[in-house]
Scaffold this motif. Structure first.
Motif, PDB file in Angstrom:
ATOM      1  N   CYS A  95      -2.986   6.656   2.775  1.00 52.81           N
ATOM      2  CA  CYS A  95      -2.222   5.535   3.346  1.00 52.81           C
ATOM      3  C   CYS A  95      -2.670   5.220   4.766  1.00 52.81           C
ATOM      4  O   CYS A  95      -2.768   4.039   5.136  1.00 52.81           O
ATOM      5  CB  CYS A  95      -0.724   5.834   3.322  1.00 52.81           C
ATOM      6  SG  CYS A  95       0.027   5.557   1.716  1.00 52.81           S
ATOM      7  N   THR A  96      -2.962   6.238   5.552  1.00 51.45           N
ATOM      8  CA  THR A  96      -3.413   6.004   6.924  1.00 51.45           C
ATOM      9  C   THR A  96      -4.727   5.224   6.922  1.00 51.45           C
ATOM     10  O   THR A  96      -4.904   4.286   7.703  1.00 51.45           O
ATOM     11  CB  THR A  96      -3.568   7.328   7.689  1.00 51.45           C
ATOM     12  OG1 THR A  96      -2.303   7.992   7.694  1.00 51.45           O
ATOM     13  CG2 THR A  96      -4.033   7.109   9.117  1.00 51.45           C
ATOM     14  N   GLU A  97      -5.635   5.570   6.029  1.00 49.18           N
ATOM     15  CA  GLU A  97      -6.900   4.826   5.917  1.00 49.18           C
ATOM     16  C   GLU A  97      -6.649   3.386   5.494  1.00 49.18           C
ATOM     17  O   GLU A  97      -7.215   2.455   6.068  1.00 49.18           O
ATOM     18  CB  GLU A  97      -7.848   5.511   4.928  1.00 49.18           C
ATOM     19  CG  GLU A  97      -8.477   6.768   5.466  1.00 49.18           C
ATOM     20  CD  GLU A  97      -9.378   6.544   6.672  1.00 49.18           C
ATOM     21  OE1 GLU A  97     -10.033   5.483   6.782  1.00 49.18           O
ATOM     22  OE2 GLU A  97      -9.427   7.444   7.534  1.00 49.18           O
ATOM     23  N   LEU A  98      -5.805   3.187   4.493  1.00 50.91           N
ATOM     24  CA  LEU A  98      -5.494   1.823   4.036  1.00 50.91           C
ATOM     25  C   LEU A  98      -4.821   1.021   5.140  1.00 50.91           C
ATOM     26  O   LEU A  98      -5.147  -0.156   5.354  1.00 50.91           O
ATOM     27  CB  LEU A  98      -4.601   1.869   2.797  1.00 50.91           C
ATOM     28  CG  LEU A  98      -5.265   2.377   1.509  1.00 50.91           C
ATOM     29  CD1 LEU A  98      -4.221   2.583   0.425  1.00 50.91           C
ATOM     30  CD2 LEU A  98      -6.349   1.427   1.046  1.00 50.91           C
TER      31      LEU A  98
ATOM     32  N   VAL B 218       0.695  19.238  -1.382  1.00 47.56           N
ATOM     33  CA  VAL B 218      -0.689  18.773  -1.549  1.00 47.56           C
ATOM     34  C   VAL B 218      -0.734  17.248  -1.696  1.00 47.56           C
ATOM     35  O   VAL B 218      -1.518  16.565  -1.029  1.00 47.56           O
ATOM     36  CB  VAL B 218      -1.352  19.454  -2.770  1.00 47.56           C
ATOM     37  CG1 VAL B 218      -2.662  18.780  -3.154  1.00 47.56           C
ATOM     38  CG2 VAL B 218      -1.569  20.937  -2.492  1.00 47.56           C
ATOM     39  N   ILE B 219       0.122  16.707  -2.540  1.00 49.78           N
ATOM     40  CA  ILE B 219       0.141  15.258  -2.774  1.00 49.78           C
ATOM     41  C   ILE B 219       0.622  14.521  -1.531  1.00 49.78           C
ATOM     42  O   ILE B 219       0.117  13.447  -1.201  1.00 49.78           O
ATOM     43  CB  ILE B 219       1.007  14.910  -4.004  1.00 49.78           C
ATOM     44  CG1 ILE B 219       0.390  15.517  -5.271  1.00 49.78           C
ATOM     45  CG2 ILE B 219       1.181  13.414  -4.148  1.00 49.78           C
ATOM     46  CD1 ILE B 219      -1.027  15.079  -5.569  1.00 49.78           C
ATOM     47  N   THR B 220       1.581  15.083  -0.810  1.00 40.39           N
ATOM     48  CA  THR B 220       2.068  14.442   0.415  1.00 40.39           C
ATOM     49  C   THR B 220       0.954  14.347   1.452  1.00 40.39           C
ATOM     50  O   THR B 220       0.760  13.288   2.070  1.00 40.39           O
ATOM     51  CB  THR B 220       3.280  15.207   0.986  1.00 40.39           C
ATOM     52  OG1 THR B 220       4.338  15.154   0.020  1.00 40.39           O
ATOM     53  CG2 THR B 220       3.751  14.595   2.290  1.00 40.39           C
ATOM     54  N   VAL B 221       0.202  15.405   1.645  1.00 37.71           N
ATOM     55  CA  VAL B 221      -0.906  15.378   2.604  1.00 37.71           C
ATOM     56  C   VAL B 221      -1.966  14.370   2.157  1.00 37.71           C
ATOM     57  O   VAL B 221      -2.409  13.526   2.942  1.00 37.71           O
ATOM     58  CB  VAL B 221      -1.516  16.790   2.785  1.00 37.71           C
ATOM     59  CG1 VAL B 221      -2.829  16.729   3.552  1.00 37.71           C
ATOM     60  CG2 VAL B 221      -0.524  17.714   3.484  1.00 37.71           C
ATOM     61  N   ALA B 222      -2.355  14.434   0.895  1.00 37.09           N
ATOM     62  CA  ALA B 222      -3.392  13.520   0.386  1.00 37.09           C
ATOM     63  C   ALA B 222      -2.945  12.064   0.472  1.00 37.09           C
ATOM     64  O   ALA B 222      -3.715  11.191   0.889  1.00 37.09           O
ATOM     65  CB  ALA B 222      -3.745  13.886  -1.057  1.00 37.09           C
TER      66      ALA B 222
ATOM     67  N   TRP C 290      -3.209  11.889  13.073  1.00 38.86           N
ATOM     68  CA  TRP C 290      -2.157  12.773  13.577  1.00 38.86           C
ATOM     69  C   TRP C 290      -0.867  12.010  13.869  1.00 38.86           C
ATOM     70  O   TRP C 290       0.225  12.468  13.561  1.00 38.86           O
ATOM     71  CB  TRP C 290      -2.623  13.538  14.824  1.00 38.86           C
ATOM     72  CG  TRP C 290      -3.479  14.711  14.461  1.00 38.86           C
ATOM     73  CD1 TRP C 290      -4.811  14.838  14.689  1.00 38.86           C
ATOM     74  CD2 TRP C 290      -3.072  15.901  13.775  1.00 38.86           C
ATOM     75  NE1 TRP C 290      -5.260  16.047  14.176  1.00 38.86           N
ATOM     76  CE2 TRP C 290      -4.210  16.714  13.614  1.00 38.86           C
ATOM     77  CE3 TRP C 290      -1.852  16.356  13.269  1.00 38.86           C
ATOM     78  CZ2 TRP C 290      -4.172  17.954  12.987  1.00 38.86           C
ATOM     79  CZ3 TRP C 290      -1.818  17.598  12.645  1.00 38.86           C
ATOM     80  CH2 TRP C 290      -2.958  18.377  12.505  1.00 38.86           C
ATOM     81  N   GLN C 291      -1.012  10.824  14.478  1.00 35.76           N
ATOM     82  CA  GLN C 291       0.188  10.046  14.780  1.00 35.76           C
ATOM     83  C   GLN C 291       0.850   9.540  13.499  1.00 35.76           C
ATOM     84  O   GLN C 291       2.080   9.514  13.408  1.00 35.76           O
ATOM     85  CB  GLN C 291      -0.161   8.881  15.706  1.00 35.76           C
ATOM     86  CG  GLN C 291      -0.496   9.354  17.101  1.00 35.76           C
ATOM     87  CD  GLN C 291      -0.955   8.232  18.006  1.00 35.76           C
ATOM     88  OE1 GLN C 291      -1.538   7.253  17.562  1.00 35.76           O
ATOM     89  NE2 GLN C 291      -0.689   8.379  19.292  1.00 35.76           N
ATOM     90  N   SER C 292       0.066   9.155  12.514  1.00 34.86           N
ATOM     91  CA  SER C 292       0.624   8.716  11.239  1.00 34.86           C
ATOM     92  C   SER C 292       1.320   9.878  10.540  1.00 34.86           C
ATOM     93  O   SER C 292       2.405   9.715   9.974  1.00 34.86           O
ATOM     94  CB  SER C 292      -0.484   8.146  10.352  1.00 34.86           C
ATOM     95  OG  SER C 292       0.039   7.708   9.120  1.00 34.86           O
TER      96      SER C 292
ATOM     97  N   PHE D 102       0.819  -1.213   0.000  1.00 31.02           N
ATOM     98  CA  PHE D 102       0.000   0.000   0.000  1.00 31.02           C
ATOM     99  C   PHE D 102       0.852   1.262   0.000  1.00 31.02           C
ATOM    100  O   PHE D 102       0.635   2.174  -0.795  1.00 31.02           O
ATOM    101  CB  PHE D 102      -0.964   0.021   1.195  1.00 31.02           C
ATOM    102  CG  PHE D 102      -2.046  -1.017   1.118  1.00 31.02           C
ATOM    103  CD1 PHE D 102      -2.806  -1.179  -0.021  1.00 31.02           C
ATOM    104  CD2 PHE D 102      -2.295  -1.834   2.193  1.00 31.02           C
ATOM    105  CE1 PHE D 102      -3.803  -2.141  -0.100  1.00 31.02           C
ATOM    106  CE2 PHE D 102      -3.293  -2.800   2.144  1.00 31.02           C
ATOM    107  CZ  PHE D 102      -4.050  -2.959   0.992  1.00 31.02           C
ATOM    108  N   GLY D 103       1.808   1.330   0.923  1.00 29.60           N
ATOM    109  CA  GLY D 103       2.652   2.522   1.012  1.00 29.60           C
ATOM    110  C   GLY D 103       3.491   2.730  -0.234  1.00 29.60           C
ATOM    111  O   GLY D 103       3.588   3.838  -0.758  1.00 29.60           O
ATOM    112  N   GLY D 104       4.105   1.643  -0.725  1.00 25.14           N
ATOM    113  CA  GLY D 104       4.915   1.743  -1.946  1.00 25.14           C
ATOM    114  C   GLY D 104       4.078   2.072  -3.165  1.00 25.14           C
ATOM    115  O   GLY D 104       4.462   2.888  -4.002  1.00 25.14           O
ATOM    116  N   GLY D 105       2.911   1.436  -3.260  1.00 27.24           N
ATOM    117  CA  GLY D 105       2.024   1.708  -4.402  1.00 27.24           C
ATOM    118  C   GLY D 105       1.558   3.148  -4.423  1.00 27.24           C
ATOM    119  O   GLY D 105       1.583   3.815  -5.469  1.00 27.24           O
TER     120      GLY D 105
END
Length: 177
Positions: A59-62, A50-54, A80-82, A23-26
């Protein structure tokens, strides 16, 4: 029957790590393309932010739903912790690149990529550990149950058939399954 919802079972560490990388790599690969695309419409620094925040939110949801097995949406605390762990990973990669440029005034692209990817790998491993051990731990039961002793009745214990539980190994088939 009165059934209560059981807490989701956390995947094992290897399954979690594989999902984290997937997930993170994708999302990371997609994000790099998105930054390049958005940079055509706005300054690169703004597009990257913008892309980093999104991508961190996505990723946090996944990770909440699939990687670490909470089976629910991430709450504000997890977001927030992520974000904090993502910021720490950003600092690690930035410091690694700063040190490289202090040691070697004009490193080649291959050297920069080796240092950046190495720092990213270390930061990602640290981020995985923080997320697994601290951020996404509430409300889950561990992936293994304790072994219950058999009653000393002298009767042979009954063997239970095993089923393959993807991501968790072999587990006895229970009446509830």
């Amino acid at each position: 029957m009165n059934e209560t919802a059981a807490a989701p079972t956390a995947p094992g560490p290897l399954a979690s790590f594989a999902r984290f990388v997937l997930f993170g790599g994708g999302i990371g690969v997609l994000s790099s393309g998105a930054v390049a695309l958005f940079a055509g419409w706005m300054p690169w620094v703004v597009a990257n932010a913008v892309i980093t925040v999104a991508s961190t939110v996505l990723c946090t949801e996944l990770h909440a739903r699939f990687t670490f097995g909470s089976g629910r949406r991430a709450g504000w605390r997890e977001h927030w912790q992520s974000a904090g762990s993502a910021a720490a990973a950003y600092v690690v990669t930035s410091v690694a690149m700063l040190i490289l440029h202090l040691v070697q005034s004009s490193p080649g692209m291959l050297t920069e990529q080796i240092v950046y990817l190495g720092a990213s790998g270390l930061a990602g491993t640290g981020r995985f550990l923080v997320l697994r051990l601290f951020v996404f731990t509430a409300g889950r039961k561990p992936s293994t149950e304790p072994v219950r002793p058999q009653a000393a009745s002298g009767a042979r214990p009954q063997l239970q058939p095993l089923r393959l539980n993807v991501g968790h190994g072999l587990a006895p088939v229970s009446a509830a399954a």
